[in-house]
Design a protein around this motif. Structure first.
Motif, PDB file in Angstrom:
ATOM      1  N   LEU A 201       0.680  -1.044   0.153  1.00  0.00           N
ATOM      2  CA  LEU A 201      -0.090  -0.181  -0.045  1.00  0.00           C
ATOM      3  C   LEU A 201       0.988   1.245   0.161  1.00  0.00           C
ATOM      4  N   ARG A 202       2.253   1.286   0.595  1.00  0.00           N
ATOM      5  CA  ARG A 202       2.982   2.175   0.536  1.00  0.00           C
ATOM      6  C   ARG A 202       3.745   2.443  -0.682  1.00  0.00           C
ATOM      7  N   ASN A 203       3.641   1.323  -1.429  1.00  0.00           N
ATOM      8  CA  ASN A 203       4.368   1.179  -2.911  1.00  0.00           C
ATOM      9  C   ASN A 203       5.900   1.023  -2.496  1.00  0.00           C
ATOM     10  N   GLU A 204       6.159  -0.024  -1.689  1.00  0.00           N
ATOM     11  CA  GLU A 204       7.376  -0.102  -1.014  1.00  0.00           C
ATOM     12  C   GLU A 204       7.847  -1.707  -1.100  1.00  0.00           C
ATOM     13  N   LEU A 205       7.007  -2.237  -1.859  1.00  0.00           N
ATOM     14  CA  LEU A 205       7.085  -3.879  -2.115  1.00  0.00           C
ATOM     15  C   LEU A 205       7.027  -4.078  -3.747  1.00  0.00           C
ATOM     16  N   ALA A 206       8.559  -4.536  -3.896  1.00  0.00           N
ATOM     17  CA  ALA A 206       8.891  -4.859  -5.295  1.00  0.00           C
ATOM     18  C   ALA A 206       8.089  -5.959  -5.756  1.00  0.00           C
ATOM     19  N   GLY A 207       7.489  -6.038  -6.697  1.00  0.00           N
ATOM     20  CA  GLY A 207       6.816  -7.343  -7.392  1.00  0.00           C
ATOM     21  C   GLY A 207       5.301  -7.229  -7.204  1.00  0.00           C
TER      22      GLY A 207
END
Length: 582
Positions: free
Chosen positions: A264-270
């Motif tokens: 949700l924070r756009n901090e997870l690749a993939g």
């Protein structure tokens, strides 16, 4: 600087199994990596199949994942078989050695002279292919999974690592809480088992004198202590087992939630797929630890068994190969012998010194507790001396290799015990004996006619401890065993205690016959009937040598001393006028 302690015999035997461990670890690594197959299948179905709606892709992916499952099961079976083979290899290396150590411990009256070491060895052997060992081998795969989680997201990686640390802490707490009661439970179980075995060996005495109720009460006290400590350990282990399983499930959910938060924070690749992968991998990181904690009682049992076995083998090292010696002729020399029971410092016999030439018969007489049985054990080399030596043909008999010396020696202990087997096997000392030698030994003690009258003859099983025979018959069979194979040196401890007149006559005839052939006999006896065949006489009293020499001379001295002791003593001068009143 002190030298490092050399590895123990048990450690060396385990180290020799290294190729098995390496092979099983390789299978474990491959199996662990294949655990990624279901996760990969799930991702591919969500990505390729759902988006393309291709039946062919679905079928191919399904076939591949099924093949991966088949290979994984084959590898899992293979590593289990490899570790089972390692257990069999360990058995081949150590089972005989442990049997010899138990035998030596029993002879020397030290701890370990029971069947418990064999039970401990079975525990170790069964531990090798156990789920705990396989889980330990899967631990490197957990590191691979941890690296993959770090690659997905450092935050998820550190979280998974923190979970592994907590899981390790739970395992340590489990160890601290279960070790003391488990150790006490194992000791109590061993004590109860040994007490029951001793009671069974004395079943006739217990039954005849109505001791069963009190014996049962004592055994139940030991059994209750074992159950009490086992319950404490089980409760503690169950608590931590439930805690570790719950924590594994919680950790998977937390990683999933943390992955969703990062996405949700756009901090997870993939994207969402990596969120699920991280959750699955995080759970797999903790799986080996969960397995180890859930099987902790097995770990503690194996560790305690290792400690007891290691102590036994260290305390009783294997005998080095002895130099081959020529067969003895039967010349015995006892030099300043001082000895007691193994493991004790109290001397039972002191200052014994005599010699016997081949073909002579020495009778050893003395009251009860004079040391005759102790001397008999020393003469055949089953007990060590505290001082002095027992030499047969100039060689210390205790250090002589008994496998080499045994065929030339005959021994009949005071407490006669026959081993389970046939009459022929007992007489032939359970070797590959010829029927003619067995029959000759039986004839020498007057047992051939009786044995021949049995339906199965010499192939008749004697039963447990020779139960089918009377006391006198057991004594004759033991005497035949001692005379089997024409030994040159024979020690008989109270050989006629259960014999009737016919048995006494058969014993005397057997000794005379073998004496004429050059056999040396040492006979401990209370009964005077055997003295007729003796050449020399040794008199013991309170563990000390009172007289030794030719039979007739010693008997004359004993008679003279007895007459002097019985004769009234002359009163001292002036004593006649003295009157003592009360």
């Amino acid at each position: 600087m002190s030298a490092s302690k050399p590895p123990s015999e048990l450690s060396l035997a385990l180290h020799a199994l290294r190729p098995y461990f390496v092979r099983a670890a390789g299978f474990s690594l491959a199996t662990g990596l294949m655990l990624l197959a279901p996760t990969g299948y799930m991702l591919e179905v969500y990505d390729r199949v759902v988006n393309s709606r291709s039946h062919t892709t679905l079928w191919m992916l399904t076939i591949l994942v099924l093949a991966a499952f088949v290979v994984m099961e084959v590898l899992d079976w293979a590593r289990t078989e490899v570790m089972a083979e390692a257990g069999r290899e360990l058995d081949g290396k150590l089972s005989g050695r442990i049997f010899d150590a138990i035998f030596a411990a029993n002879l020397r009256r030290v701890a370990g002279g029971t069947a418990q070491p064999m039970t401990d060895f079975k525990t170790l052997r069964d531990f090798l292919p156990s789920p705990v060992v396989l889980a330990i081998m899967e631990s490197p795969v957990s590191l691979v999974f941890l690296v993959l989680v770090f690659a997905i997201s450092p935050v998820l990686g550190w979280s998974a690592l923190a979970g592994a640390v907590v899981q390790t802490l739970l395992a340590w707490l489990n160890e601290r809480s279960t070790q003391p009661p488990m150790t006490q439970a194992n000791r109590a179980a061993i004590g109860a088992q040994q007490y029951a075995s001793t009671s069974l060996r004395n079943a006739q005495v217990i039954e005849a004198m109505g001791m069963l109720r009190d014996i049962h009460k004592r055994w139940m006290e030991l059994q209750r202590e074992f159950l009490k400590q086992q319950a404490v350990a089980s409760e503690s282990a169950a608590f931590f087992q439930a805690g570790t399983k719950s924590f594994q499930q919680i950790m998977s959910s937390l990683l999933l939630g943390l992955g969703a938060w990062l996405m949700l924070r756009n901090e997870l690749a993939g994207g969402a797929g990596m969120m699920i992968v991280a959750s699955v991998l995080g759970g797999r990181i903790l799986a080996p630890l969960v397995q180890i904690v859930s099987q902790w009682r097995t770990v503690v049992g194996a560790r305690d068994a290792w400690g007891r076995l290691d102590q036994l083998l260290t305390q009783l090292p294997a005998s080095p190969p002895a130099m081959a010696l020529p067969p003895p002729r039967g010349a015995l020399a006892v030099e300043g012998l001082v000895a007691g029971a193994p493991g004790g410092n109290v001397a039972i016999v002191r200052g014994i010194q005599f010699s016997v030439t081949p073909g002579e018969v020495l009778a050893v007489i003395g009251p009860s507790a004079s040391g005759k049985t102790t001397l008999a054990r020393l003469l055949v080399g089953v007990w060590p001396a505290l001082g002095g030596k027992v030499r047969l043909d100039g060689v210390d008999i205790f250090s002589w290799d008994k496998q080499e010396l045994g065929p030339h020696v005959g021994y009949m202990p005071q407490g006669v015990e026959l081993l389970e087997g046939t009459l022929a096997e007992n007489i032939a000392r359970f070797g590959d004996g010829s029927s003619s030698k067995v029959e000759a030994a039986a004839r020498a003690v007057g047992m051939h006619e009786y044995i021949s009258s049995l339906p199965r003859g010499y192939d008749t099983p004697v039963g447990r401890e020779g139960a089918i025979l009377s006391g006198g018959q057991r004594q004759r069979v033991a005497l035949a065993r001692a005379l089997y194979g024409d030994p040159v040196f024979v020690v008989l401890d109270e050989p006629n205690s259960s014999l009737d007149e016919a048995g006494d006559a058969a014993l005397a005839a057997a000794i005379n016959q073998r004496k004429a052939e050059g056999t040396t006999f040492i006979v401990m006896t209370h009964r005077t009937s055997i003295l007729a065949v003796a050449d020399k006489l040794l008199v013991l009293r309170e563990g000390q040598q009172q007289a030794f020499g030719p039979r007739d001379e010693v008997l004359a001295e004993l008679k003279k001393a007895s007459q002097q002791a019985a004769a009234p003593k002359a009163p001292p001068a002036g004593a006649g006028a003295m009157v003592v009143t009360r």
